[in-house]
Design a protein around this motif. Structure first.
Motif, PDB file in Angstrom:
ATOM      1  N   SER A 225      49.047  33.991  39.483  1.00  0.00           N
ATOM      2  CA  SER A 225      49.822  34.586  40.566  1.00  0.00           C
ATOM      3  C   SER A 225      49.138  34.301  41.901  1.00  0.00           C
ATOM      4  N   ALA A 226      47.813  34.414  41.930  1.00  0.00           N
ATOM      5  CA  ALA A 226      47.060  34.109  43.146  1.00  0.00           C
ATOM      6  C   ALA A 226      47.220  32.645  43.531  1.00  0.00           C
ATOM      7  N   ALA A 227      47.311  31.785  42.521  1.00  0.00           N
ATOM      8  CA  ALA A 227      47.404  30.345  42.773  1.00  0.00           C
ATOM      9  C   ALA A 227      48.701  29.954  43.472  1.00  0.00           C
ATOM     10  N   LYS A 228      49.689  30.838  43.472  1.00  0.00           N
ATOM     11  CA  LYS A 228      50.962  30.543  44.137  1.00  0.00           C
ATOM     12  C   LYS A 228      50.845  30.622  45.657  1.00  0.00           C
ATOM     13  N   HIS A 229      49.749  31.173  46.132  1.00  0.00           N
ATOM     14  CA  HIS A 229      49.520  31.324  47.567  1.00  0.00           C
ATOM     15  C   HIS A 229      48.461  30.314  48.022  1.00  0.00           C
ATOM     16  N   PRO A 230      48.370  30.049  49.329  1.00  0.00           N
ATOM     17  CA  PRO A 230      47.389  29.070  49.828  1.00  0.00           C
ATOM     18  C   PRO A 230      45.972  29.625  49.798  1.00  0.00           C
ATOM     19  N   ILE A 231      45.482  29.863  48.594  1.00  0.00           N
ATOM     20  CA  ILE A 231      44.163  30.455  48.389  1.00  0.00           C
ATOM     21  C   ILE A 231      43.222  29.378  47.865  1.00  0.00           C
ATOM     22  N   ASP A 232      41.943  29.527  48.122  1.00  0.00           N
ATOM     23  CA  ASP A 232      40.973  28.507  47.747  1.00  0.00           C
ATOM     24  C   ASP A 232      40.280  28.783  46.423  1.00  0.00           C
ATOM     25  N   PHE A 233      39.907  30.045  46.215  1.00  0.00           N
ATOM     26  CA  PHE A 233      39.176  30.450  45.017  1.00  0.00           C
ATOM     27  C   PHE A 233      39.738  31.770  44.489  1.00  0.00           C
ATOM     28  N   ILE A 234      39.504  31.996  43.221  1.00  0.00           N
ATOM     29  CA  ILE A 234      39.609  33.344  42.668  1.00  0.00           C
ATOM     30  C   ILE A 234      38.205  33.755  42.246  1.00  0.00           C
ATOM     31  N   GLU A 235      37.932  35.037  42.386  1.00  0.00           N
ATOM     32  CA  GLU A 235      36.641  35.607  41.967  1.00  0.00           C
ATOM     33  C   GLU A 235      36.894  36.440  40.723  1.00  0.00           C
ATOM     34  N   PHE A 236      36.046  36.278  39.722  1.00  0.00           N
ATOM     35  CA  PHE A 236      36.184  37.115  38.518  1.00  0.00           C
ATOM     36  C   PHE A 236      34.826  37.321  37.877  1.00  0.00           C
ATOM     37  N   ASP A 237      34.769  38.327  36.991  1.00  0.00           N
ATOM     38  CA  ASP A 237      33.511  38.803  36.408  1.00  0.00           C
ATOM     39  C   ASP A 237      33.372  38.305  34.971  1.00  0.00           C
ATOM     40  N   VAL A 238      32.227  37.723  34.665  1.00  0.00           N
ATOM     41  CA  VAL A 238      31.998  37.190  33.323  1.00  0.00           C
ATOM     42  C   VAL A 238      30.825  37.908  32.655  1.00  0.00           C
ATOM     43  N   GLN A 239      31.068  38.360  31.436  1.00  0.00           N
ATOM     44  CA  GLN A 239      30.031  38.926  30.579  1.00  0.00           C
ATOM     45  C   GLN A 239      30.042  38.136  29.271  1.00  0.00           C
ATOM     46  N   VAL A 240      29.012  38.299  28.462  1.00  0.00           N
ATOM     47  CA  VAL A 240      28.916  37.556  27.209  1.00  0.00           C
ATOM     48  C   VAL A 240      28.862  38.529  26.042  1.00  0.00           C
ATOM     49  N   THR A 241      29.728  38.317  25.071  1.00  0.00           N
ATOM     50  CA  THR A 241      29.792  39.189  23.900  1.00  0.00           C
ATOM     51  C   THR A 241      28.577  38.964  23.006  1.00  0.00           C
ATOM     52  N   LYS A 242      28.440  39.823  22.015  1.00  0.00           N
ATOM     53  CA  LYS A 242      27.264  39.728  21.143  1.00  0.00           C
ATOM     54  C   LYS A 242      27.266  38.449  20.303  1.00  0.00           C
ATOM     55  N   ASP A 243      28.449  37.813  20.146  1.00  0.00           N
ATOM     56  CA  ASP A 243      28.492  36.541  19.432  1.00  0.00           C
ATOM     57  C   ASP A 243      28.622  35.366  20.399  1.00  0.00           C
ATOM     58  N   ASP A 244      28.101  35.567  21.615  1.00  0.00           N
ATOM     59  CA  ASP A 244      27.888  34.483  22.582  1.00  0.00           C
ATOM     60  C   ASP A 244      29.149  33.873  23.164  1.00  0.00           C
ATOM     61  N   CYS A 245      30.170  34.663  23.357  1.00  0.00           N
ATOM     62  CA  CYS A 245      31.379  34.155  23.987  1.00  0.00           C
ATOM     63  C   CYS A 245      31.530  34.757  25.383  1.00  0.00           C
ATOM     64  N   PRO A 246      31.603  33.968  26.435  1.00  0.00           N
ATOM     65  CA  PRO A 246      31.826  34.502  27.785  1.00  0.00           C
ATOM     66  C   PRO A 246      33.258  35.022  27.927  1.00  0.00           C
ATOM     67  N   VAL A 247      33.374  36.274  28.318  1.00  0.00           N
ATOM     68  CA  VAL A 247      34.682  36.900  28.502  1.00  0.00           C
ATOM     69  C   VAL A 247      34.785  37.414  29.934  1.00  0.00           C
ATOM     70  N   ILE A 248      36.019  37.652  30.369  1.00  0.00           N
ATOM     71  CA  ILE A 248      36.255  38.080  31.745  1.00  0.00           C
ATOM     72  C   ILE A 248      36.641  39.556  31.762  1.00  0.00           C
ATOM     73  N   PHE A 249      35.757  40.374  32.326  1.00  0.00           N
ATOM     74  CA  PHE A 249      35.989  41.824  32.373  1.00  0.00           C
ATOM     75  C   PHE A 249      34.997  42.399  33.376  1.00  0.00           C
ATOM     76  N   HIS A 250      35.444  43.316  34.212  1.00  0.00           N
ATOM     77  CA  HIS A 250      34.582  43.832  35.275  1.00  0.00           C
ATOM     78  C   HIS A 250      33.636  44.931  34.817  1.00  0.00           C
ATOM     79  N   ASP A 251      34.148  45.946  34.150  1.00  0.00           N
ATOM     80  CA  ASP A 251      33.358  47.134  33.856  1.00  0.00           C
ATOM     81  C   ASP A 251      32.329  46.863  32.769  1.00  0.00           C
ATOM     82  N   ASP A 252      31.202  47.572  32.832  1.00  0.00           N
ATOM     83  CA  ASP A 252      30.175  47.436  31.799  1.00  0.00           C
ATOM     84  C   ASP A 252      30.645  47.997  30.464  1.00  0.00           C
ATOM     85  N   PHE A 253      31.491  49.019  30.546  1.00  0.00           N
ATOM     86  CA  PHE A 253      31.995  49.663  29.340  1.00  0.00           C
ATOM     87  C   PHE A 253      33.512  49.537  29.276  1.00  0.00           C
TER      88      PHE A 253
END
Length: 445
Positions: free
Chosen positions: A142-170
């Motif tokens: 949805s952001a990409a539909k506008h004249p935007i340069d970047f999106i910012e997002f939060d990456v954490q890594v699960t216990k089986d080593d997969c990077p996932v996108i989620f902001h909160d610690d819990f």
């Protein structure tokens, strides 16, 4: 507790029609006010390491923790030959220079979509803050539909080593009026993806709720919902010309040891180098050791140090001021700083210091949803802003900052006296100096 960590699941009652007036209290043995040490595993680089048994020590022994010596960390030798060496895409006319001997340059004033099309503030009366699920593929595109340069997002890594996108610690869910809370990094990928809407038709996931800053639990209701996603999903499903600002997310209340950080960063870098291709990418992190390490582990993509500039005081003094942020960047060879915008407005003189240090400066914060505040930052020499109101701010930036071909033609006409000057805010150096002196006073009130 045998694990010395938060015990799950934990239950809370008194659910009330979407808002749960309960406050989640950590066990008394773990103080939220003092940092904790995340004890690494013996082999943190193994792809099968188990992260379910961290050990916490009291804050009295923190001073005995060996500092992270970045110079001792080996470079990861898995960078492909075709990895992009500059921030360039169809959205940029020029790439971004990565040479730290020269000033780090951005090709234009940049606009970043915060968690995609904007963060979710579930208790807000503004529908725009609850329009699309944050940190989701739907929000990114949805952001990409506008004249935007970047999106910012939060990456954490699960216990089986997969990077996932989620902001909160819990991550929190509710079942029969009981709230269940789990740390994201203690979940496997399959467990993480069980929350919220499911990609498989007819399948229901665990209902998501969220804890607000004042301790209330609210249902995570948005107008357009979407499933949780991985970093790989984002690379594969988001408009390829859209830049990624990958925030390396860590818990503010934990002091992480070097081996654990390396393991997490390696998992993230593997996905980035396998799927990044020519996409513009930068890394950022509030965790200073993580920022320094990711710069040491790769030299392909720029690394920014995130700071709130002293709005909150942390045990790690490197996080407590713009001056400390400059030191971190210069000592670690980072390319720039991402600061809370109020910290910059309170201390506008810091901008020239950052520029003199040949660093880039980007800001985040609620004031960046005000077009006038964004325009002032452009005049101050700030390189970009992270915003929630993507549609409104990109439109304002296009009108106020980035000249269109029509405006360029009009400018030529003005030089020949053929047109009257357009009503765009213009400030003399004296007027701008006055504004910069006034703004800190306004921010204090």
């Amino acid at each position: 507790m045998s694990r010395g960590f938060l015990e799950y699941p934990r239950g809370y009652n008194n659910a009330q029609s979407g808002i749960f007036d309960v406050e989640i209290h950590p066990p008394s043995s773990r103080s939220r006010s003092s940092p904790q040490i995340y004890k690494p595993l013996s082999n943190p680089l193994s792809s099968h390491s188990n992260l379910q048994n961290p050990i916490f020590f009291s804050s009295s022994v923190i001073m005995a923790l060996k500092a992270v010596h970045v110079s001792d960390v080996p470079n990861l030798d898995h960078v492909p030959e075709n990895a992009s060496l500059s921030l360039c895409s169809t959205r940029f006319s020029k790439g971004v220079e990565l040479n730290r001997e020269a000033a780090f340059k951005t090709p234009k004033f940049l606009v970043f979509g915060h968690r995609g099309s904007g963060m979710n503030i579930l208790q807000s009366t503004d529908r725009r803050m609850k329009a699309i699920k944050e940190n989701s593929i739907m929000s990114f595109n949805s952001a990409a539909k506008h004249p935007i340069d970047f999106i910012e997002f939060d990456v954490q890594v699960t216990k089986d080593d997969c990077p996932v996108i989620f902001h909160d610690d819990f991550i929190l869910s509710v079942d029969n009026g009981i709230i269940f809370e789990k740390r994201v990094t203690e979940l496997s990928l399959s467990e993480f993806l069980c929350y919220g809407p499911q990609k498989e038709a007819g399948k229901s996931g665990k209902s998501l709720v969220r804890k607000t800053k004042d301790g209330k639990i609210v249902e995570w209701n948005v107008e357009k919902d979407d499933s949780l996603c991985t970093l790989q999903d984002a690379f594969q499903q988001v408009e390829p010309s859209l830049g990624f600002n990958i925030e390396l997310k860590f818990d503010n209340h934990i002091v992480y040891q070097q081996d654990y950080l390396i393991r997490v960063l390696q998992a993230i870098l593997q996905v980035v180098f396998e799927h990044g291709k020519d996409r513009p990418i930068i890394f950022s992190s509030f965790q200073p050791d993580a920022a320094l390490l990711v710069r040491k582990l790769q030299s392909t993509y720029p690394v920014y140090f995130l700071t709130d500039g002293g709005a909150e005081i942390f045990y790690d003094v490197r996080r407590n001021s713009l001056q400390e942020a400059i030191k971190v960047c210069l000592e670690g060879g980072l390319q720039g700083i991402v600061s809370e915008v109020k910290a910059v407005f309170r201390n506008p003189g810091a901008v020239s210091k950052i520029k003199d240090a040949k660093l880039s400066l980007i800001t985040y914060g609620k004031l960046n949803n005000v077009s006038e505040a964004v325009y002032i930052q452009h005049l101050m020499g700030i390189d970009g802003v992270i915003v929630d109101l993507v549609q409104e701010i990109t439109a304002a930036v296009s009108d106020l900052i980035r000249p269109s071909k029509v405006e360029e033609a009009e400018s030529l006409a003005e030089e020949h006296g053929e047109m009257e000057e357009k009503s765009k805010p213009k400030f003399s150096e004296r007027e701008l100096s006055f504004l910069l002196k006034l703004i800190p006073e306004l921010i204090q009130h």
